[in-house]
Enzyme design. Structure first.
Site, short mmCIF file in Angstrom:
data_model
loop_
_atom_site.label_atom_id
_atom_site.label_comp_id
_atom_site.label_asym_id
_atom_site.label_seq_id
_atom_site.Cartn_x
_atom_site.Cartn_y
_atom_site.Cartn_z
N LYS A 38 0.84 -1.22 0.00
CA LYS A 38 0.00 0.00 0.00
C LYS A 38 0.87 1.26 0.00
CE LYS A 38 -0.29 -0.21 5.06
NZ LYS A 38 -1.10 -0.75 6.18
N TYR A 264 11.95 32.79 2.68
CA TYR A 264 10.64 33.45 2.86
C TYR A 264 10.43 33.87 4.31
CZ TYR A 264 9.23 31.92 -1.80
OH TYR A 264 9.13 31.73 -3.15
C1 LIG Z 1 -0.29 -1.80 6.87
C2 LIG Z 1 -0.84 -3.10 7.32
C3 LIG Z 1 0.01 -4.21 7.51
C4 LIG Z 1 1.51 -4.13 7.44
O1 LIG Z 1 1.98 -3.60 8.65
P1 LIG Z 1 3.53 -3.41 8.99
O2 LIG Z 1 3.51 -2.94 10.40
O3 LIG Z 1 4.04 -2.39 8.03
O4 LIG Z 1 4.19 -4.73 8.83
C5 LIG Z 1 -0.57 -5.43 7.80
N1 LIG Z 1 -1.91 -5.56 7.92
C6 LIG Z 1 -2.76 -4.51 7.77
C7 LIG Z 1 -4.23 -4.72 7.95
C8 LIG Z 1 -2.25 -3.24 7.48
O5 LIG Z 1 -3.10 -2.21 7.36
#
Ligand SMILES: *Cc1c(COP(=O)(O)O)cnc(C)c1O
Length: 370
Positions: A38, A264
């Site tokens: 993601k 700025y």
């Molecule tokens: C983002 C996510 C993960 C991965 O988590 P990490 O801590 O980056 O390993 C696993 N399961 C779900 C449901 C997530 O949203």
């Protein structure tokens, strides 16, 4: 070490392979590995990452939103993709692109069945998510009978997996709470499996869960941070290597006289003589204004160069008064040595926020030593 000619995010696929192999070595041979890709693969480049992980054997992918899954399918990714947080408005597109939804509430199961039936689907794979303590998304234990009643009224969907998410698997002080989540997941899944009459894939661990709770690997684990090596370094596993390095160069050097100001709103006022370097990376690239005014720092020729003045949209200025450097020299925003976590902490945030904010206009350069 390569020397860069502009701002680039280097993505090291050799490190990705290393992290994947290391995490696999922590799993029983029958346990599947789902790679969470993601948010553009935690800020890197989802397509490159997913294609590489597909080649080296990842069993499953997960993304947060339907649009992210579509991007991977359009790029030719064939591996099953779980969409963790879909919305009903996108269910048709989800089916069209052969993505698999997380079904996390009574509303979502009703809406998904409606769309799947309208599209004449049979046994469309869905993943039922239970809340065991994170209290973010998921059915509660007492929703099991409702889920079963929905499933008995349709053959449009079939449960491919049952899952839940840990709230604090990285925190050793929360072992008791985490184990209560694990036990609650066991109890809920054994109840629903009895009522379903078949056994879907079970999964609960994220990366730190993989490392800290081997007793909770079940049939599959979901690896995110671990694959990218972006954990909070001190408590994390030192075997994991960060896959991304953000680098830039010095565009121009100025010397300010006492009393002259910089940038700025004239936020920096030079005390004595100040030598400054202007770097082509700004808040539109993901270096937010919170790093300005001596909070954040970059590394130039091995020295810390603090950001002075306000961060601009396309550039920042750093203090190089005591640093031996010249225009065109390389600037490290973060790499293996000066980690993303350390820079993020300098401005009161965590590495994931820094990494996932790196905008698409920063060129991605793939490094693959194989
Ligand atoms: C983002 C996510 C993960 C991965 O988590 P990490 O801590 O980056 O390993 C696993 N399961 C779900 C449901 C997530 O949203």
């Amino acid at each position: 070490m390569s020397k860069v000619k502009e701002t680039v995010l280097e993505i090291n696929l050799t490190h990705l392979t290393h992290n994947y192999t290391y995490l696999k070595s922590k799993l029983d041979s029958k346990v599947k590995l789902l790679a969470v890709v993601k948010a553009a693969g935690y800020g890197s480049d989802a397509i490159t990452i997913a294609k590489h992980l597909e080649k080296i054997g990842a069993d499953y992918f997960a993304v947060a939103y339907v649009s992210e899954g579509i991007t991977l399918r359009k790029a030719g990714v064939k591996t099953p993709i779980l969409v963790l947080h879909p919305q009903p408005v996108n269910f048709s597109a989800l089916i069209e692109y052969n993505l698999e939804p997380s079904i996390y509430s009574p509303r979502i199961i009703r809406e998904f069945i409606k769309v799947a039936e309208a599209e004449n689907q049979k046994d469309y794979p869905v993943h039922v998510k239970f809340n065991t303590g994170l209290n973010r998304l998921g059915f509660w234990e007492n929703d099991v009978d409702y889920i079963i009643s929905c499933l008995h009224q349709t053959n449009a969907i079939k449960v491919k997996s049952l899952f839940s998410h840990l709230a604090a698997s990285e925190d050793h002080n929360e072992k008791k709470f985490t184990m209560s989540q694990v036990n609650s997941f066991k109890k809920i899944t054994s109840d629903i499996i009895n009522k379903l009459g078949y056994t879907p894939i079970l999964h609960q661990c994220n990366t730190s869960g993989i490392l800290n709770y081997p007793e909770a690997h079940f049939d599959m684990v979901r690896a995110g941070i671990g694959l990218y090596g972006y954990g909070n370094d001190a408590d994390y596993d030192t075997h994991l290597k960060p896959i991304a390095s953000l680098k830039s160069i010095i565009s121009q050097i100025h010397t300010l006289e006492p009393g002259e100001t910089l940038g700025y709103n004239r936020a920096f006022v030079s005390n004595g003589y100040t030598k400054t370097a202007t770097i082509p990376i700004g808040h539109a690239d993901g270096i937010g204004r919170q790093y300005g005014n001596r909070k954040g720092f970059f590394t130039i020729n091995g020295n810390k160069a603090y950001i002075i003045g306000n961060v601009c949209m396309d550039m920042v200025m750093v203090d190089i008064t005591d640093i031996d450097c010249k225009e065109g020299d390389e600037v490290i925003i973060f790499d293996n040595i000066s980690s993303a976590s350390i820079i993020a902490e300098s401005a009161g945030t965590i590495s994931y926020e820094l990494l996932t904010a790196i905008s698409p206009r920063v060129k991605r350069v793939i490094i693959d030593n194989n």
